[in-house]
Design an enzyme around this catalytic site. Structure first.
Site, PDB file in Angstrom:
ATOM      1  N   ARG A 185     -41.179  40.126 -89.428  1.00 50.73           N
ATOM      2  CA  ARG A 185     -40.166  39.174 -89.877  1.00 50.73           C
ATOM      3  C   ARG A 185     -40.671  38.397 -91.095  1.00 50.73           C
ATOM      4  O   ARG A 185     -40.252  38.643 -92.215  1.00 50.73           O
ATOM      5  CB  ARG A 185     -39.798  38.222 -88.721  1.00 50.73           C
ATOM      6  CG  ARG A 185     -38.501  37.437 -88.958  1.00 50.73           C
ATOM      7  CD  ARG A 185     -38.640  36.215 -89.839  1.00 50.73           C
ATOM      8  NE  ARG A 185     -39.631  35.260 -89.378  1.00 50.73           N
ATOM      9  CZ  ARG A 185     -39.988  34.188 -90.070  1.00 50.73           C
ATOM     10  NH1 ARG A 185     -39.449  33.942 -91.273  1.00 50.73           N
ATOM     11  NH2 ARG A 185     -40.908  33.353 -89.621  1.00 50.73           N
ATOM     12  N   ASP A 186     -41.614  37.521 -90.907  1.00 53.80           N
ATOM     13  CA  ASP A 186     -42.113  36.686 -91.995  1.00 53.80           C
ATOM     14  C   ASP A 186     -42.790  37.533 -93.071  1.00 53.80           C
ATOM     15  O   ASP A 186     -42.706  37.238 -94.259  1.00 53.80           O
ATOM     16  CB  ASP A 186     -43.082  35.645 -91.435  1.00 53.80           C
ATOM     17  CG  ASP A 186     -43.255  34.448 -92.346  1.00 53.80           C
ATOM     18  OD1 ASP A 186     -42.915  34.544 -93.526  1.00 53.80           O
ATOM     19  OD2 ASP A 186     -43.747  33.407 -91.878  1.00 53.80           O
TER      20      ASP A 186
ATOM     21  N   CYS B 140     -42.066  32.390 -97.615  1.00 53.57           N
ATOM     22  CA  CYS B 140     -40.731  31.870 -97.324  1.00 53.57           C
ATOM     23  C   CYS B 140     -39.866  31.977 -98.572  1.00 53.57           C
ATOM     24  O   CYS B 140     -40.231  31.422 -99.620  1.00 53.57           O
ATOM     25  CB  CYS B 140     -40.829  30.413 -96.870  1.00 53.57           C
ATOM     26  SG  CYS B 140     -39.236  29.629 -96.591  1.00 53.57           S
TER      27      CYS B 140
ATOM     28  N   ASN C 201     -49.036  34.778 -94.909  1.00 52.99           N
ATOM     29  CA  ASN C 201     -49.515  34.136 -93.689  1.00 52.99           C
ATOM     30  C   ASN C 201     -50.995  34.438 -93.473  1.00 52.99           C
ATOM     31  O   ASN C 201     -51.575  35.306 -94.126  1.00 52.99           O
ATOM     32  CB  ASN C 201     -48.743  34.697 -92.481  1.00 52.99           C
ATOM     33  CG  ASN C 201     -47.285  34.344 -92.511  1.00 52.99           C
ATOM     34  OD1 ASN C 201     -46.852  33.378 -91.905  1.00 52.99           O
ATOM     35  ND2 ASN C 201     -46.510  35.140 -93.212  1.00 52.99           N
TER      36      ASN C 201
END
Length: 294
Positions: free
Chosen positions: A10-11, A236, A245
């Site tokens: 996802r991220d 983001c 991340n």
């Protein structure tokens, strides 16, 4: 024992220009499972016009294995996202708000108070529908527009989410502004406010090179659940300069070197990172994939 919430599918993928196929997303998740990851943020129920990388959430979920004790999470930012999520068999709703008014107004056109009011109703409806719900509080360690975010504002959002039915919380350093001392201070404030039984996780970005340092500070403060992304991917779309991340295999390597268990297979994680680098067609940010396992 460390619990990893792998957010790469996802991220990791949401910030990429390249659109990864549904088939490759499913392959990525299967590889992560084979490497021992049991908690995966697999999809995001956001507007596909805004984040086209996540448009195939329903298709991805339909193809994932459901009989291996894996916990799948899906990001929810609004009531429309909730409606989509409730049409699937997602295990956990990851309900997200930032805790900075400026950030929220720029990206969601609402203040933190307004977002919390709407999302507490989303949480309640999700719980009533039988979904487990985790709250994610972005900009918990600083905002790229405001700078420092008052801790009281973060605690307020956390308390409202917990009262609405969240069973756990994750504090997210959306643009990598945290430092180790701050991490320890914020974690202690949450323990003082909500008690030591609160299920609290941490989500760090490596924007300023402090991702692993902050992870270690969180561990030393008593946290045992951490978000991370395979090969260090991520960011983001709504936050300036939000790079990847904390890298999953780099974090696992650190903990294993400290004789702290993660129940993951580090060579398989590394193989997955190398596979993903080929899929993306560009060098990825993980360090261990460059240096190898010592």
């Amino acid at each position: 024992m460390i619990e990893i919430c792998e957010v790469g599918p996802r991220d990791g993928l949401q910030n990429e220009c390249k659109l990864v196929s549904t088939q490759d997303k499913v392959e990525l998740i299967n590889r992560l499972i084979e490497a021992g990851i049991t908690y995966i943020e697999a999809v995001s129920f956001v507007n596909p016009k805004v984040v086209p990388q996540m448009a195939d959430a329903e298709e991805v979920l339909l193809q994932l294995p459901k009989d291996k004790g894996i916990r799948y999470g899906g990001l929810v930012l609004s009531r429309s996202g909730l409606n989509r999520a409730l049409q699937t068999d997602i295990d956990y709703l990851h309900v997200v708000t930032t805790t900075s008014d400026t950030f929220n107004l720029r990206n969601a056109k609402r203040t933190v108070d307004q977002a919390v009011t709407e999302l507490t109703d989303v949480i309640k409806e999700g719980v009533q529908a039988g979904k487990k719900t985790a709250g994610v509080l972005g900009t918990a360690f600083g905002c790229p527009f405001e700078g420092e975010v008052p801790l009281g504002k973060v605690l307020f959002a956390a308390e409202e989410f917990l009262k609405a039915g969240c069973t756990e919380l994750t504090l997210a350093d959306t643009t990598g502004m945290a430092n180790p001392n701050q991490v320890k201070t914020v974690v202690q404030a949450f323990k003082d406010r909500f008690g030591h039984d609160l299920s609290l996780g941490l989500h760090f970005h490596n924007t300023r090179g402090l991702g692993l340092a902050n992870t270690l500070a969180g561990y030393q403060a008593g946290i045992r659940r951490f978000d991370s992304s395979i090969a260090g991917m991520g960011g983001c779309p709504f936050a300036p300069k939000a790079v990847g991340n904390v890298c999953t295999e780099d974090m696992v390597n650190m903990f294993h070197a400290m004789n702290i268990q993660t129940n993951t297979d580090l060579p398989k994680l590394l193989q997955t990172s190398n596979w993903l680098e080929n899929i993306m067609g560009r060098p990825l940010d993980g360090m261990l994939m460059k240096a190898g396992i010592s």
